[in-house]
Design a protein around this motif. Structure first.
Motif, PDB file in Angstrom:
ATOM      1  N   LYS A 169       0.826  -1.206   0.000  1.00 52.19           N
ATOM      2  CA  LYS A 169       0.000   0.000   0.000  1.00 52.19           C
ATOM      3  C   LYS A 169       0.864   1.261   0.000  1.00 52.19           C
ATOM      4  O   LYS A 169       0.515   2.270  -0.638  1.00 52.19           O
ATOM      5  CB  LYS A 169      -0.930  -0.016   1.212  1.00 52.19           C
ATOM      6  CG  LYS A 169      -2.056  -1.047   1.102  1.00 52.19           C
ATOM      7  CD  LYS A 169      -3.017  -0.929   2.264  1.00 52.19           C
ATOM      8  CE  LYS A 169      -4.165  -1.928   2.107  1.00 52.19           C
ATOM      9  NZ  LYS A 169      -4.976  -1.644   0.896  1.00 52.19           N
ATOM     10  N   ARG A 170       1.996   1.226   0.687  1.00 51.13           N
ATOM     11  CA  ARG A 170       2.884   2.385   0.709  1.00 51.13           C
ATOM     12  C   ARG A 170       3.429   2.674  -0.696  1.00 51.13           C
ATOM     13  O   ARG A 170       3.497   3.833  -1.126  1.00 51.13           O
ATOM     14  CB  ARG A 170       4.033   2.148   1.686  1.00 51.13           C
ATOM     15  CG  ARG A 170       4.981   3.330   1.821  1.00 51.13           C
ATOM     16  CD  ARG A 170       5.991   3.122   2.933  1.00 51.13           C
ATOM     17  NE  ARG A 170       6.829   1.953   2.707  1.00 51.13           N
ATOM     18  CZ  ARG A 170       6.752   0.819   3.394  1.00 51.13           C
ATOM     19  NH1 ARG A 170       5.834   0.700   4.353  1.00 51.13           N
ATOM     20  NH2 ARG A 170       7.556  -0.192   3.148  1.00 51.13           N
ATOM     21  N   VAL A 171       3.812   1.630  -1.421  1.00 53.69           N
ATOM     22  CA  VAL A 171       4.325   1.811  -2.776  1.00 53.69           C
ATOM     23  C   VAL A 171       3.220   2.286  -3.709  1.00 53.69           C
ATOM     24  O   VAL A 171       3.441   3.135  -4.590  1.00 53.69           O
ATOM     25  CB  VAL A 171       4.950   0.494  -3.276  1.00 53.69           C
ATOM     26  CG1 VAL A 171       5.347   0.602  -4.751  1.00 53.69           C
ATOM     27  CG2 VAL A 171       6.179   0.134  -2.443  1.00 53.69           C
TER      28      VAL A 171
ATOM     29  N   ARG B  24       9.421   6.488 -15.401  1.00 54.18           N
ATOM     30  CA  ARG B  24      10.748   5.943 -15.117  1.00 54.18           C
ATOM     31  C   ARG B  24      10.610   4.493 -14.679  1.00 54.18           C
ATOM     32  O   ARG B  24       9.826   4.168 -13.778  1.00 54.18           O
ATOM     33  CB  ARG B  24      11.427   6.750 -14.016  1.00 54.18           C
ATOM     34  CG  ARG B  24      11.772   8.170 -14.403  1.00 54.18           C
ATOM     35  CD  ARG B  24      12.483   8.865 -13.256  1.00 54.18           C
ATOM     36  NE  ARG B  24      11.655   8.938 -12.063  1.00 54.18           N
ATOM     37  CZ  ARG B  24      12.099   9.348 -10.878  1.00 54.18           C
ATOM     38  NH1 ARG B  24      13.366   9.694 -10.738  1.00 54.18           N
ATOM     39  NH2 ARG B  24      11.283   9.413  -9.832  1.00 54.18           N
ATOM     40  N   LEU B  25      11.405   3.642 -15.299  1.00 55.04           N
ATOM     41  CA  LEU B  25      11.469   2.245 -14.877  1.00 55.04           C
ATOM     42  C   LEU B  25      12.306   2.172 -13.606  1.00 55.04           C
ATOM     43  O   LEU B  25      13.452   2.610 -13.581  1.00 55.04           O
ATOM     44  CB  LEU B  25      12.092   1.387 -15.984  1.00 55.04           C
ATOM     45  CG  LEU B  25      12.248  -0.103 -15.697  1.00 55.04           C
ATOM     46  CD1 LEU B  25      10.884  -0.757 -15.513  1.00 55.04           C
ATOM     47  CD2 LEU B  25      13.009  -0.790 -16.836  1.00 55.04           C
ATOM     48  N   ARG B  26      11.740   1.618 -12.525  1.00 54.19           N
ATOM     49  CA  ARG B  26      12.426   1.632 -11.239  1.00 54.19           C
ATOM     50  C   ARG B  26      12.794   0.250 -10.730  1.00 54.19           C
ATOM     51  O   ARG B  26      13.633   0.123  -9.846  1.00 54.19           O
ATOM     52  CB  ARG B  26      11.555   2.322 -10.181  1.00 54.19           C
ATOM     53  CG  ARG B  26      11.122   3.721 -10.547  1.00 54.19           C
ATOM     54  CD  ARG B  26      12.297   4.624 -10.893  1.00 54.19           C
ATOM     55  NE  ARG B  26      13.232   4.794  -9.816  1.00 54.19           N
ATOM     56  CZ  ARG B  26      13.128   5.734  -8.875  1.00 54.19           C
ATOM     57  NH1 ARG B  26      12.113   6.576  -8.900  1.00 54.19           N
ATOM     58  NH2 ARG B  26      14.034   5.825  -7.933  1.00 54.19           N
ATOM     59  N   ALA B  27      12.162  -0.795 -11.244  1.00 49.52           N
ATOM     60  CA  ALA B  27      12.487  -2.151 -10.783  1.00 49.52           C
ATOM     61  C   ALA B  27      11.900  -3.152 -11.767  1.00 49.52           C
ATOM     62  O   ALA B  27      10.987  -2.826 -12.552  1.00 49.52           O
ATOM     63  CB  ALA B  27      11.949  -2.404  -9.381  1.00 49.52           C
ATOM     64  N   LEU B  28      12.437  -4.361 -11.743  1.00 48.01           N
ATOM     65  CA  LEU B  28      11.899  -5.409 -12.612  1.00 48.01           C
ATOM     66  C   LEU B  28      12.114  -6.772 -11.974  1.00 48.01           C
ATOM     67  O   LEU B  28      13.051  -6.982 -11.199  1.00 48.01           O
ATOM     68  CB  LEU B  28      12.536  -5.354 -14.002  1.00 48.01           C
ATOM     69  CG  LEU B  28      14.032  -5.698 -14.140  1.00 48.01           C
ATOM     70  CD1 LEU B  28      14.253  -7.195 -14.387  1.00 48.01           C
ATOM     71  CD2 LEU B  28      14.652  -4.915 -15.294  1.00 48.01           C
TER      72      LEU B  28
ATOM     73  N   ASN C 164      11.343   1.774  -0.629  1.00 45.63           N
ATOM     74  CA  ASN C 164      11.375   0.454  -0.009  1.00 45.63           C
ATOM     75  C   ASN C 164      10.034  -0.241  -0.202  1.00 45.63           C
ATOM     76  O   ASN C 164       8.980   0.397  -0.223  1.00 45.63           O
ATOM     77  CB  ASN C 164      11.678   0.575   1.483  1.00 45.63           C
ATOM     78  CG  ASN C 164      13.094   1.056   1.746  1.00 45.63           C
ATOM     79  OD1 ASN C 164      14.002   0.790   0.962  1.00 45.63           O
ATOM     80  ND2 ASN C 164      13.288   1.776   2.841  1.00 45.63           N
ATOM     81  N   GLY C 165      10.093  -1.548  -0.311  1.00 45.92           N
ATOM     82  CA  GLY C 165       8.879  -2.327  -0.516  1.00 45.92           C
ATOM     83  C   GLY C 165       8.542  -2.566  -1.967  1.00 45.92           C
ATOM     84  O   GLY C 165       7.519  -3.193  -2.275  1.00 45.92           O
ATOM     85  N   LEU C 166       9.399  -2.083  -2.884  1.00 52.70           N
ATOM     86  CA  LEU C 166       9.090  -2.221  -4.307  1.00 52.70           C
ATOM     87  C   LEU C 166       9.131  -3.680  -4.755  1.00 52.70           C
ATOM     88  O   LEU C 166       8.323  -4.106  -5.583  1.00 52.70           O
ATOM     89  CB  LEU C 166      10.065  -1.378  -5.123  1.00 52.70           C
ATOM     90  CG  LEU C 166       9.683  -1.096  -6.578  1.00 52.70           C
ATOM     91  CD1 LEU C 166       8.292  -0.522  -6.682  1.00 52.70           C
ATOM     92  CD2 LEU C 166      10.702  -0.179  -7.229  1.00 52.70           C
ATOM     93  N   ASN C 167      10.059  -4.468  -4.218  1.00 50.40           N
ATOM     94  CA  ASN C 167      10.106  -5.882  -4.585  1.00 50.40           C
ATOM     95  C   ASN C 167       8.852  -6.623  -4.121  1.00 50.40           C
ATOM     96  O   ASN C 167       8.295  -7.456  -4.841  1.00 50.40           O
ATOM     97  CB  ASN C 167      11.352  -6.540  -3.987  1.00 50.40           C
ATOM     98  CG  ASN C 167      12.622  -6.111  -4.685  1.00 50.40           C
ATOM     99  OD1 ASN C 167      12.614  -5.785  -5.859  1.00 50.40           O
ATOM    100  ND2 ASN C 167      13.723  -6.105  -3.953  1.00 50.40           N
TER     101      ASN C 167
END
Length: 601
Positions: free
Chosen positions: A344-346, A456-460, A484-487
């Motif tokens: 939820k934060r992300v 912007r691509l930030r993670a994959l 934080n928490g993106l994964n």
């Protein structure tokens, strides 16, 4: 027998060096002068030093039962017998060499192993080793004949004399005896010539190519994956380009492996029909025996572990794989509180997610993702062998899945769930649970470009297929400056959209010695398990053992044990080093080419 022969060969080589550098018996030397000129005897002494050094180096090959090493040792021992007689009528040393020669000839059947593939690095290794041994021999010679040196002879002066003597240039030292000066000059020059000659030969000879997955092997492996790929979540990683495969006689099963420092390391389960597993395993063990490699297996499942133990290996549980049932997964409940809050934060931060099969992405989008992944990775070592594919976006990997996280997407560029699904089919993720709409990679970039604010691509995340209804996590890469928490956000959205992809199970990371970590923190754990857990926590400072286990545990997975198989307990340290090097946790200080995407014409 090979171990005894290797030890005796090393001892004989050492005796050859010492006997050539120590003073000769005067009575024998007088008798020799009537038969052989003094210059010839001194040259024979120089050659004896070289023979001794080569015997010491070849002892390791004899221990591994190498046929080439046996041939070289037998030839050198025959030459050594003649040299011992020519340098000083040393019949005792000649008799020792002849005795060992006879023993090796009688035991020739024990040395049947084929040679290892050659590389250019062996030339550098041989140059460094021979140069070091030559310098040591020079210091030993000057120490044994120290009384023959006139004037000051510091360690630096001796080193200068040795280095210059290896290339035939006179040094700063002076000697009281012309005979000893001639001997020292001949010994050093001979050592230098041999060092240069061996290095040049190894550097210029055509190297044997390193084992790689051939096009025919890849075609056959993909056929097996289509028929039997659902059996093992690591099956698709057989297609990693730096692995080789060995086939069962029927061709219905294969074992993927790589040789690391004399260890023939197989990864995962044998691929294919289980009835053909014994044939593939037998072929693997036979290949290991032919080259005197130590056979080992990393990351096999319990059924495969039973098959390997029937073939003579021993199995040891060394961790668990986290597998999530997508139908049963839910963020509800107190145990999922931390994951729910992170997601939820992300989402509140405005991130969106795109889930697509590789085949549904255009080459330009794939190239952008690859470039960004390389930027995030930077100079960090890319780890993986048993549970990593080593490439992203290869056209042949069309069934792989990319999960991409974007931020700063203007609201006007958002694509509704219906529109997105209509454009991309089942491969595109629907809207998130909070109502944040999801844009496909192509649509987001195009629309955002018109407004001047590209996302912007930030993670994959990159998943490989696990049969027809599963995915196995291959890569998890993110921008270090992202929230934080993106994964967790990406994994949760992957599990939510699994139904659109036809996925019922997802394999996440591997947790090293998970059961020990879990039992060690329970109330009433014994002292042994607590000590073992303490050691694992200490190792977590470098290998992320505990943090990876706790990250996997967040998603309430089903833990599936994985095993390492080995032939004997004495080989475990060597196998452990090979595993650490294969997985890139242990990187030696040398140039190592990175695993590159397979080039296709």
């Amino acid at each position: 027998m090979p171990r005894v022969a290797a030890l005796l060969t090393f001892v004989v080589g050492l005796l050859d060096v010492v006997s050539a550098l120590t003073p000769e018996w005067r009575t024998r030397l007088a008798d020799l002068r009537a038969l052989v000129p003094a210059a010839a005897s001194r040259q024979a002494a120089a050659f004896t030093v070289v023979v001794g050094l080569l015997l010491m180096l070849l002892a390791a090959g004899l221990r591994r039962r190498k046929r080439r090493a046996w041939r070289a040792v037998v030839s050198l021992l025959g030459i050594g017998v003649v040299l011992h007689v020519a340098k000083g009528l040393d019949y005792d040393e000649a008799a020792v060499s002849a005795g060992l020669l006879a023993m090796l000839v009688l035991a020739r059947g024990e040395f049947r192993a084929k040679g290892d593939p050659s590389t250019r690095w062996r030339a550098l290794g041989a140059a460094v080793t021979l140069a070091a041994l030559s310098i040591c021999c020079g210091f030993l010679l000057f120490h044994l004949r120290e009384h023959r040196i006139v004037g000051a002879h510091s360690w630096s002066a001796q080193l200068e004399q040795i280095l210059l003597g290896l290339v035939g240039i006179p040094g700063p030292l002076h000697f009281s005896s012309d005979r000893f000066a001639d001997l020292a000059e001949r010994v050093l020059l001979t050592l230098g010539v041999v060092t240069i000659g061996v290095t040049g030969y190894l550097a210029l000879r055509p190297p044997c190519p390193a084992p790689r997955l051939t096009e025919d092997d890849e075609t056959r492996v993909r056929d097996l994956l289509a028929r039997y790929g659902s059996a093992d979540s690591l099956g698709y990683f057989v297609l990693r380009s730096d692995k080789s495969v060995i086939w069962s006689p029927s061709g219905k099963a294969c074992v993927a492996y790589r040789v690391v420092n004399g260890v023939m390391l197989a990864s995962g389960d044998p691929l294919g029909d289980r009835e053909a597993w014994p044939g593939a395993i037998s072929a693997f063990l036979r290949e290991a025996a032919d080259h005197a490699w130590t056979p080992a297996v990393i990351g096999c499942s319990e059924p495969a572990g039973l098959a390997w133990t029937r073939a003579g290996l021993t199995a040891l549980e060394f961790g668990d794989e986290a597998v999530v049932d997508t139908a049963a997964f839910s963020l509800e409940g107190r145990s999922m509180r931390n994951v729910r809050q992170a997601v939820k934060r992300v989402e509140r931060a405005g991130y969106t997610v795109c889930v697509r099969r590789v085949r549904d992405l255009d080459p330009a989008a794939i190239a952008t993702v690859e470039a960004q992944a390389r930027t995030w990775r930077g100079a960090a070592t890319e780890r993986g062998f048993s549970m990593a594919l080593g490439r992203i976006g290869d056209p042949a990997d069309g069934d792989c899945v990319l999960v991409l996280a974007y931020d700063s997407v203007p609201e006007a560029t958002a694509v509704g769930a219906d529109e997105s699904t209509a454009h991309t089919g089942a491969s595109v993720a629907g809207p998130s649970v909070t109502g944040v709409s999801v844009a496909g990679a192509g649509e987001s970039v195009a629309a955002a470009g018109a407004t001047g604010a590209p996302p912007r691509l930030r993670a994959l995340l990159h998943f490989v297929p696990w049969g027809a209804d599963g995915l196995s996590l291959d890569a998890m890469i993110r921008d270090r400056d992202a929230d934080n928490g993106l994964n967790e956000f990406l994994i949760v959205n992957t599990l939510r959209q699994a139904g659109d992809l036809g996925v019922r199970r997802v394999s996440l990371n591997f947790a090293f010695f998970r059961s020990a970590l879990e039992r060690g923190e329970r109330l009433g754990a014994g002292p042994v398990i607590r000590c073992w857990r303490g050691l694992l926590m200490f190792m977590s400072r470098w290998f992320q053992i505990d943090s990876l286990y706790r990250f996997n545990a967040k998603f309430a997975p089903r833990w599936t044990p994985r095993f390492v198989c080995y032939p004997a307990s004495a080989e475990l340290p060597r196998i452990a080093l090979a595993i650490l090097e294969a997985e890139a946790f242990l990187v030696w200080p040398r140039w190592r080419p990175r695993l590159r995407r397979t080039e296709r014409e």
